[in-house]
Scaffold this motif. Structure first.
Motif, PDB file in Angstrom:
ATOM      1  N   GLN A 148       0.824  -1.209   0.000  1.00 26.75           N
ATOM      2  CA  GLN A 148       0.000   0.000   0.000  1.00 26.75           C
ATOM      3  C   GLN A 148       0.865   1.270   0.000  1.00 26.75           C
ATOM      4  O   GLN A 148       0.614   2.210   0.733  1.00 26.75           O
ATOM      5  CB  GLN A 148      -0.948   0.006   1.197  1.00 26.75           C
ATOM      6  CG  GLN A 148      -1.909  -1.135   1.188  1.00 26.75           C
ATOM      7  CD  GLN A 148      -2.789  -1.181   2.422  1.00 26.75           C
ATOM      8  OE1 GLN A 148      -2.572  -0.465   3.377  1.00 26.75           O
ATOM      9  NE2 GLN A 148      -3.781  -2.043   2.397  1.00 26.75           N
ATOM     10  N   ILE A 149       1.889   1.268  -0.835  1.00 28.13           N
ATOM     11  CA  ILE A 149       2.770   2.421  -0.956  1.00 28.13           C
ATOM     12  C   ILE A 149       2.289   3.262  -2.128  1.00 28.13           C
ATOM     13  O   ILE A 149       2.096   2.757  -3.228  1.00 28.13           O
ATOM     14  CB  ILE A 149       4.236   1.982  -1.177  1.00 28.13           C
ATOM     15  CG1 ILE A 149       4.704   1.176   0.026  1.00 28.13           C
ATOM     16  CG2 ILE A 149       5.128   3.179  -1.427  1.00 28.13           C
ATOM     17  CD1 ILE A 149       6.062   0.546  -0.150  1.00 28.13           C
ATOM     18  N   LYS A 186      -0.490   2.419  11.432  1.00 31.35           N
ATOM     19  CA  LYS A 186      -1.913   2.145  11.273  1.00 31.35           C
ATOM     20  C   LYS A 186      -2.579   2.493  12.600  1.00 31.35           C
ATOM     21  O   LYS A 186      -2.171   2.013  13.657  1.00 31.35           O
ATOM     22  CB  LYS A 186      -2.143   0.677  10.929  1.00 31.35           C
ATOM     23  CG  LYS A 186      -3.568   0.318  10.686  1.00 31.35           C
ATOM     24  CD  LYS A 186      -3.696  -1.130  10.276  1.00 31.35           C
ATOM     25  CE  LYS A 186      -5.146  -1.452   9.959  1.00 31.35           C
ATOM     26  NZ  LYS A 186      -5.294  -2.853   9.529  1.00 31.35           N
ATOM     27  N   ARG A 187      -3.599   3.349  12.546  1.00 27.86           N
ATOM     28  CA  ARG A 187      -4.305   3.764  13.755  1.00 27.86           C
ATOM     29  C   ARG A 187      -5.678   3.093  13.793  1.00 27.86           C
ATOM     30  O   ARG A 187      -6.411   3.121  12.812  1.00 27.86           O
ATOM     31  CB  ARG A 187      -4.479   5.281  13.769  1.00 27.86           C
ATOM     32  CG  ARG A 187      -3.166   6.007  13.820  1.00 27.86           C
ATOM     33  CD  ARG A 187      -3.371   7.500  13.574  1.00 27.86           C
ATOM     34  NE  ARG A 187      -2.093   8.163  13.501  1.00 27.86           N
ATOM     35  CZ  ARG A 187      -1.559   8.870  14.494  1.00 27.86           C
ATOM     36  NH1 ARG A 187      -2.212   9.003  15.625  1.00 27.86           N
ATOM     37  NH2 ARG A 187      -0.389   9.445  14.351  1.00 27.86           N
ATOM     38  N   THR A 188      -5.982   2.502  14.935  1.00 26.17           N
ATOM     39  CA  THR A 188      -7.275   1.851  15.119  1.00 26.17           C
ATOM     40  C   THR A 188      -7.840   2.241  16.482  1.00 26.17           C
ATOM     41  O   THR A 188      -7.100   2.500  17.423  1.00 26.17           O
ATOM     42  CB  THR A 188      -7.160   0.317  15.042  1.00 26.17           C
ATOM     43  OG1 THR A 188      -6.215  -0.125  16.016  1.00 26.17           O
ATOM     44  CG2 THR A 188      -6.711  -0.139  13.671  1.00 26.17           C
ATOM     45  N   VAL A 214      -1.841   2.760  18.010  1.00 29.04           N
ATOM     46  CA  VAL A 214      -0.978   3.104  16.881  1.00 29.04           C
ATOM     47  C   VAL A 214      -0.012   1.953  16.696  1.00 29.04           C
ATOM     48  O   VAL A 214       0.778   1.646  17.584  1.00 29.04           O
ATOM     49  CB  VAL A 214      -0.210   4.420  17.134  1.00 29.04           C
ATOM     50  CG1 VAL A 214       0.698   4.728  15.961  1.00 29.04           C
ATOM     51  CG2 VAL A 214      -1.182   5.561  17.377  1.00 29.04           C
ATOM     52  N   LYS A 215      -0.097   1.293  15.533  1.00 24.93           N
ATOM     53  CA  LYS A 215       0.754   0.144  15.248  1.00 24.93           C
ATOM     54  C   LYS A 215       1.658   0.473  14.072  1.00 24.93           C
ATOM     55  O   LYS A 215       1.191   0.932  13.023  1.00 24.93           O
ATOM     56  CB  LYS A 215      -0.104  -1.079  14.925  1.00 24.93           C
ATOM     57  CG  LYS A 215       0.711  -2.318  14.658  1.00 24.93           C
ATOM     58  CD  LYS A 215      -0.163  -3.514  14.363  1.00 24.93           C
ATOM     59  CE  LYS A 215       0.708  -4.707  14.052  1.00 24.93           C
ATOM     60  NZ  LYS A 215      -0.078  -5.852  13.593  1.00 24.93           N
TER      61      LYS A 215
END
Length: 109
Positions: A28-29, A81-83, A95-96
């Motif tokens: 996903q770049i 990636k924020r969930t 925040v991963k």
């Protein structure tokens, strides 16, 4: 040489580290906003670090390049990636880091 050795050697010669096709999509770049011929001297580099300290290293690198000429540094990032998750009565933001152990830099060397 044996057929097994020959096929292993052929595979090693044909392998490439270039990202393309499905692998590029999986990561996903997104492509750069401007063509490379406009800024040919800028290249992407990867800083390898201990997993878990990427965001601290990002902060340190940004402090270091703050004194460099602006045209030498284009982008320094750690893809995250924020969930949101529920924890009792409150929501918690997780925040991963998507690529543990790596900080990405587009700079002129």
């Amino acid at each position: 040489s044996s057929p097994t050795t020959k096929s292993v050697n052929n595979k090693a010669k044909s392998s490439s580290t270039a990202l393309s096709g499905k692998l590029w999509d999986k990561l996903q770049i997104e492509e750069d906003d401007y063509p490379d011929e406009e800024y040919p001297e800028l290249s992407w580099y990867v800083i390898n670090c201990v997993a878990g300290v990427e965001l601290e290293l990002l902060r340190q690198v940004r402090e270091t390049v703050a004194n460099m000429p602006k045209h030498d540094v284009d982008n320094i990032c750690v893809p995250t990636k924020r969930t949101m998750r529920s924890h009792g009565n409150r929501n918690v933001l997780d925040v991963k880091v998507m690529y543990p152990g790596y900080v990405f830099c587009k700079i002129r060397m």
